[in-house]
Write a protein that holds these residues in place. Sequence first.
Motif, PDB file in Angstrom:
ATOM      1  N   ARG A  16       0.723  -1.252  -0.373  1.00 15.41           N
ATOM      2  CA  ARG A  16      -0.160   0.231   0.302  1.00 15.41           C
ATOM      3  C   ARG A  16       0.689   1.520  -0.287  1.00 15.41           C
ATOM      4  O   ARG A  16       2.156   1.619   0.876  1.00 15.41           O
ATOM      5  N   ASP A  94      -2.492   4.599  -1.952  1.00 16.69           N
ATOM      6  CA  ASP A  94      -3.417   4.305  -1.777  1.00 16.69           C
ATOM      7  C   ASP A  94      -4.441   4.380  -0.054  1.00 16.69           C
ATOM      8  O   ASP A  94      -5.114   4.264  -0.461  1.00 16.69           O
ATOM      9  N   ILE A  95      -3.560   5.708   0.272  1.00 18.73           N
ATOM     10  CA  ILE A  95      -3.931   5.913   1.834  1.00 18.73           C
ATOM     11  C   ILE A  95      -3.306   7.055   2.375  1.00 18.73           C
ATOM     12  O   ILE A  95      -1.865   7.922   1.690  1.00 18.73           O
ATOM     13  N   ARG A 146      -8.125   4.704   1.054  1.00 18.84           N
ATOM     14  CA  ARG A 146      -8.516   5.304   2.256  1.00 18.84           C
ATOM     15  C   ARG A 146      -7.614   6.849   2.652  1.00 18.84           C
ATOM     16  O   ARG A 146      -7.152   7.067   2.678  1.00 18.84           O
ATOM     17  N   VAL A 148      -7.387   8.981   6.121  1.00 19.00           N
ATOM     18  CA  VAL A 148      -7.546   9.390   7.733  1.00 19.00           C
ATOM     19  C   VAL A 148      -6.343  10.836   8.233  1.00 19.00           C
ATOM     20  O   VAL A 148      -5.739  11.110   7.901  1.00 19.00           O
ATOM     21  N   ILE A 188     -13.212   4.909  -1.696  1.00 18.43           N
ATOM     22  CA  ILE A 188     -12.629   5.545  -0.190  1.00 18.43           C
ATOM     23  C   ILE A 188     -13.536   5.163   0.912  1.00 18.43           C
ATOM     24  O   ILE A 188     -14.430   5.890   1.168  1.00 18.43           O
ATOM     25  N   LEU A 189     -12.669   4.919   2.120  1.00 17.77           N
ATOM     26  CA  LEU A 189     -13.377   5.619   2.878  1.00 17.77           C
ATOM     27  C   LEU A 189     -12.145   5.826   4.408  1.00 17.77           C
ATOM     28  O   LEU A 189     -11.308   6.324   3.525  1.00 17.77           O
ATOM     29  N   ASN A 191     -11.834   8.414   7.387  1.00 19.74           N
ATOM     30  CA  ASN A 191     -12.153   8.408   8.739  1.00 19.74           C
ATOM     31  C   ASN A 191     -11.069   9.390   9.290  1.00 19.74           C
ATOM     32  O   ASN A 191     -10.498   9.927   9.172  1.00 19.74           O
ATOM     33  N   LEU A 239      -7.878   0.729  10.560  1.00 24.65           N
ATOM     34  CA  LEU A 239      -8.406   1.577   9.884  1.00 24.65           C
ATOM     35  C   LEU A 239      -8.863   1.620   7.967  1.00 24.65           C
ATOM     36  O   LEU A 239      -9.033   1.683   7.220  1.00 24.65           O
ATOM     37  N   CYS A 240      -6.910   1.167   8.127  1.00 26.35           N
ATOM     38  CA  CYS A 240      -6.310   0.992   6.215  1.00 26.35           C
ATOM     39  C   CYS A 240      -6.495  -0.346   6.065  1.00 26.35           C
ATOM     40  O   CYS A 240      -6.220  -0.310   4.699  1.00 26.35           O
ATOM     41  N   ASN A 245     -12.805  -2.612   6.740  1.00 28.32           N
ATOM     42  CA  ASN A 245     -13.904  -2.553   4.998  1.00 28.32           C
ATOM     43  C   ASN A 245     -14.997  -2.107   5.283  1.00 28.32           C
ATOM     44  O   ASN A 245     -15.314  -1.288   4.178  1.00 28.32           O
ATOM     45  N   THR A 248     -16.825   3.538   8.172  1.00 26.44           N
ATOM     46  CA  THR A 248     -16.194   4.876   7.521  1.00 26.44           C
ATOM     47  C   THR A 248     -17.065   6.094   8.081  1.00 26.44           C
ATOM     48  O   THR A 248     -17.983   6.279   8.658  1.00 26.44           O
TER      49      THR A 248
END
Length: 266
Positions: A16, A94-95, A146, A148, A188-189, A191, A239-240, A245, A248
């Motif tokens: 990731r 990705d994150i 993701r 955060v 895409i989540l 948080n 979370l990642c 999964n 969110t």
Amino acid sequence: MTASDTPFSPNALKDRIVFITGGATGIGRGTVEVLGGLGAKIFIASRKQDVIEAAVSDLTALGIDAACAVCDVRDPDAVERAVAECVEWYGGLDILINNAAGNFPCPTAELSPNGWKTVIDIDLNGTFYCCRAAYPHLKASEHGGRVVSITTSLGRSGWPGAAHAGAAKAGILSLMRALAVEWAPDGILVNAVAPGPIAGTVGVDKLYIETGREKEMTSRVALGRFGTTADIGNAIAYLCSSAGNYVTGLEMVVDGGRQWTFTANS
Ligand code: HXC
């Protein structure tokens, strides 16, 4: 703090690509050590060249794939450039971790307009610029993007003595919740993680150690201690990773129960 402080499987975030602001020190540094130890590739965007280069060299020595770019998150063009560099270097993103922050204790009546604006620019506007620049790449992520962002429960309660930072963090939380809904169809989540006082960070040094309030603040944490940067890194890893999964729009408070003692004592 090393990756061995994480309970996750060593491949939980294999390959990731993580873009993190302010990832060279404090909470950001602890986070990249945890995520990197789980197989993630790390791209640090931050203001000071010598500091980010030293961090990359330390991470590399730990066996973590790491790169960096100088970037002040207050400058939307610089953010665009840093995201483009990350995507060029690793082939994607990705994150996104919005961690860079500015803060100082100041009674609100004494705060200058520029002091207010500086913190809003770093925390809230910087988070927006990063989300905006990262979006197409997060959307293209084969793992599901993701985001955060680091907030604080003092954003929701109001933060006497640091109202600028509290207002900025409240704004970030609102932004995260809006994006959680807007970007869900893109996989895409989005948080937030709200740390309590974390030992060895500029924030705790400035707000509690330098002001002689360390003992008072420790006594207001239900678990009776300041947190560690690994405590926050592991929450972000949850979370990642695939463990998160179905999560969110959450603000995960990782504060040793501090928010509830504040309520009880106020
Ligand atoms: C009053 C202050 C001040 C202070 C700065 N200002 N420090 N006002 N009291 N202690 C005012 C300045 O006078 C100026 O306004 C304006 O803010 C901008 O200041 P600069 O020094 O020119 O800004 P800059 O060099 O860009 O630095 C930004 C910064 C600095 C935020 C002020 O502290 C910084 O770079 N911090 C980054 C690291 C950091 O703060 N990390 C902590 C995050 S902790 P005028 O009107 O004079 O022009 C966190 C949560 C902690 O977010 C949670 C703990 C539980």
